[in-house]
Design a protein around this motif. Structure first.
Motif, PDB file in Angstrom:
ATOM      1  N   ALA A 133      25.879  18.670 -17.788  1.00  0.00           N
ATOM      2  CA  ALA A 133      25.848  20.103 -18.094  1.00  0.00           C
ATOM      3  C   ALA A 133      25.605  20.325 -19.579  1.00  0.00           C
ATOM      4  O   ALA A 133      25.882  19.452 -20.415  1.00  0.00           O
ATOM      5  CB  ALA A 133      27.168  20.758 -17.677  1.00  0.00           C
ATOM      6  N   ASP A 134      25.073  21.483 -19.890  1.00  0.00           N
ATOM      7  CA  ASP A 134      24.868  21.889 -21.272  1.00  0.00           C
ATOM      8  C   ASP A 134      26.180  21.752 -22.043  1.00  0.00           C
ATOM      9  O   ASP A 134      27.228  22.214 -21.602  1.00  0.00           O
ATOM     10  CB  ASP A 134      24.390  23.345 -21.293  1.00  0.00           C
ATOM     11  N   GLY A 135      26.123  21.094 -23.190  1.00  0.00           N
ATOM     12  CA  GLY A 135      27.301  20.920 -24.027  1.00  0.00           C
ATOM     13  C   GLY A 135      28.061  19.642 -23.783  1.00  0.00           C
ATOM     14  O   GLY A 135      28.961  19.292 -24.561  1.00  0.00           O
ATOM     15  N   ASP A 136      27.734  18.910 -22.720  1.00  0.00           N
ATOM     16  CA  ASP A 136      28.422  17.646 -22.454  1.00  0.00           C
ATOM     17  C   ASP A 136      28.174  16.644 -23.577  1.00  0.00           C
ATOM     18  O   ASP A 136      27.060  16.553 -24.122  1.00  0.00           O
ATOM     19  CB  ASP A 136      27.926  17.010 -21.148  1.00  0.00           C
ATOM     20  N   GLY A 142      26.624   5.473 -27.961  1.00  0.00           N
ATOM     21  CA  GLY A 142      25.960   6.448 -28.816  1.00  0.00           C
ATOM     22  C   GLY A 142      26.455   7.859 -28.645  1.00  0.00           C
ATOM     23  O   GLY A 142      26.088   8.736 -29.403  1.00  0.00           O
ATOM     24  N   ALA A 143      27.294   8.105 -27.621  1.00  0.00           N
ATOM     25  CA  ALA A 143      27.863   9.435 -27.344  1.00  0.00           C
ATOM     26  C   ALA A 143      26.799  10.531 -27.346  1.00  0.00           C
ATOM     27  O   ALA A 143      26.859  11.494 -28.112  1.00  0.00           O
ATOM     28  CB  ALA A 143      28.958   9.762 -28.369  1.00  0.00           C
ATOM     29  N   PRO A 144      25.786  10.430 -26.470  1.00  0.00           N
ATOM     30  CA  PRO A 144      24.732  11.458 -26.442  1.00  0.00           C
ATOM     31  C   PRO A 144      25.277  12.831 -26.073  1.00  0.00           C
ATOM     32  O   PRO A 144      26.074  12.971 -25.146  1.00  0.00           O
ATOM     33  CB  PRO A 144      23.758  10.951 -25.373  1.00  0.00           C
ATOM     34  N   GLU A 145      24.835  13.834 -26.829  1.00  0.00           N
ATOM     35  CA  GLU A 145      25.203  15.235 -26.598  1.00  0.00           C
ATOM     36  C   GLU A 145      24.051  15.938 -25.905  1.00  0.00           C
ATOM     37  O   GLU A 145      22.885  15.774 -26.291  1.00  0.00           O
ATOM     38  CB  GLU A 145      25.519  15.925 -27.924  1.00  0.00           C
ATOM     39  N   ILE A 146      24.373  16.741 -24.904  1.00  0.00           N
ATOM     40  CA  ILE A 146      23.362  17.377 -24.069  1.00  0.00           C
ATOM     41  C   ILE A 146      23.216  18.849 -24.462  1.00  0.00           C
ATOM     42  O   ILE A 146      24.199  19.589 -24.515  1.00  0.00           O
ATOM     43  CB  ILE A 146      23.745  17.281 -22.579  1.00  0.00           C
ATOM     44  N   ILE A 147      21.970  19.265 -24.721  1.00  0.00           N
ATOM     45  CA  ILE A 147      21.681  20.648 -25.070  1.00  0.00           C
ATOM     46  C   ILE A 147      20.564  21.137 -24.145  1.00  0.00           C
ATOM     47  O   ILE A 147      19.447  20.610 -24.172  1.00  0.00           O
ATOM     48  CB  ILE A 147      21.242  20.787 -26.543  1.00  0.00           C
ATOM     49  N   ALA A 148      20.857  22.114 -23.312  1.00  0.00           N
ATOM     50  CA  ALA A 148      19.860  22.629 -22.373  1.00  0.00           C
ATOM     51  C   ALA A 148      18.761  23.374 -23.118  1.00  0.00           C
ATOM     52  O   ALA A 148      19.042  24.244 -23.950  1.00  0.00           O
ATOM     53  CB  ALA A 148      20.527  23.550 -21.357  1.00  0.00           C
ATOM     54  N   ILE A 149      17.507  23.004 -22.828  1.00  0.00           N
ATOM     55  CA  ILE A 149      16.352  23.692 -23.424  1.00  0.00           C
ATOM     56  C   ILE A 149      15.329  23.983 -22.315  1.00  0.00           C
ATOM     57  O   ILE A 149      14.226  23.455 -22.317  1.00  0.00           O
ATOM     58  CB  ILE A 149      15.719  22.896 -24.580  1.00  0.00           C
ATOM     59  N   PRO A 150      15.691  24.846 -21.354  1.00  0.00           N
ATOM     60  CA  PRO A 150      14.765  25.129 -20.252  1.00  0.00           C
ATOM     61  C   PRO A 150      13.453  25.725 -20.739  1.00  0.00           C
ATOM     62  O   PRO A 150      13.405  26.390 -21.769  1.00  0.00           O
ATOM     63  CB  PRO A 150      15.546  26.136 -19.404  1.00  0.00           C
ATOM     64  N   GLY A 151      12.409  25.450 -19.964  1.00  0.00           N
ATOM     65  CA  GLY A 151      11.090  25.972 -20.285  1.00  0.00           C
ATOM     66  C   GLY A 151      10.014  25.046 -19.754  1.00  0.00           C
ATOM     67  O   GLY A 151       9.194  25.437 -18.936  1.00  0.00           O
TER      68      GLY A 151
END
Length: 235
Positions: A133-136, A142-151
């Motif tokens: 989910a966005d913000g996870d 590496g602790a990847p952070e997820i940022i939703a960028i739909p399009g």
């Protein structure tokens, strides 16, 4: 924790590996014939496929999911993707039918040849994915952070890995258009909604990372703000 970034493949289609003391995270999974080049790249830093702890997909198109199912089924590697693209990745919904905006013969043939040489016609979709989910911030090396960028797709994600000073943007942008060969940062082709992509990318403006990786094309060196300025200079 030390972290190293490996770029595997080429500027037409690349996989990225975050290598840490705790294991390896893959950002995208290339094409279905890429296990060999991945194995060789990991061996070069003293690692193997068994060190991979997760695959994180920027979106569900076939040129990004190639070896995900092989890693999942043969090595128990979880495959993570935003919920909105889960069915696209698994094939529960049909592949998108977006038309190319422009093309030239030479770059188009290079793209097709790369796909054929690296197994694009043998794609095995992941049968199981783990939604994110966005913000996870994922519990992966590496602790990847997820940022939703739909399009580009409904479930496109930017993957932020501060440990290697990097942002991975999938096909939100390209720095070398795969169908025309045009150089420089621009919104990528085959997008569902390019205008939405540009609005989504604004979420990244304040991020400090200085290495930005598209799914296709060379690295963009600069911050997200620099990238957005470059995109807007073309509009």
């Amino acid at each position: 924790m030390t972290a190293q970034l490996l770029r595997i493949g080429d500027d037409i289609i690349a996989i990225h590996a975050i290598v840490t003391d705790d294991g390896v995270t893959l950002i995208d999974a290339g094409l279905s014939g890429d296990l060999g080049i991945l194995t060789a790249a990991l061996a070069g830093v003293g690692r193997s496929l068994d060190d991979i702890r997760g695959v994180v997909l920027t979106h569900g198109d076939t040129d990004h999911i190639g070896i995900a199912e092989a890693l999942r089924s043969q090595h128990g590697v979880p495959v993570r993707i935003l919920q909105a693209d889960a069915e696209l990745a698994t094939g529960a919904v049909p592949a998108r039918g977006v038309k190319a905006d422009a093309w030239k013969v030479g770059p188009l043939l290079d793209f097709i040849w790369t796909g054929l040489r690296r197994g694009a016609l043998r794609t095995r979709r992941p049968s199981i994915v783990v939604p994110m989910a966005d913000g996870d911030v994922l519990d992966l090396p590496g602790a990847p952070e997820i940022i939703a960028i739909p399009g580009h797709t409904k479930g496109s994600a930017a993957i932020r890995v501060s440990a290697v000073d990097a942002l991975f943007l999938g096909d939100a942008i390209t720095t070398r258009h795969v169908l025309t060969g045009a150089e420089g940062a621009r919104l990528a082709p085959f997008s569902d909604d390019p205008a939405q992509t540009r609005r989504s990318l604004e979420r990244l403006r304040a991020l400090p990372e200085t290495r930005i990786f598209p799914g296709h094309g060379p690295e963009f060196t600069g911050t997200a703000a620099d990238l957005l300025d470059a995109l807007d200079s073309r509009s």
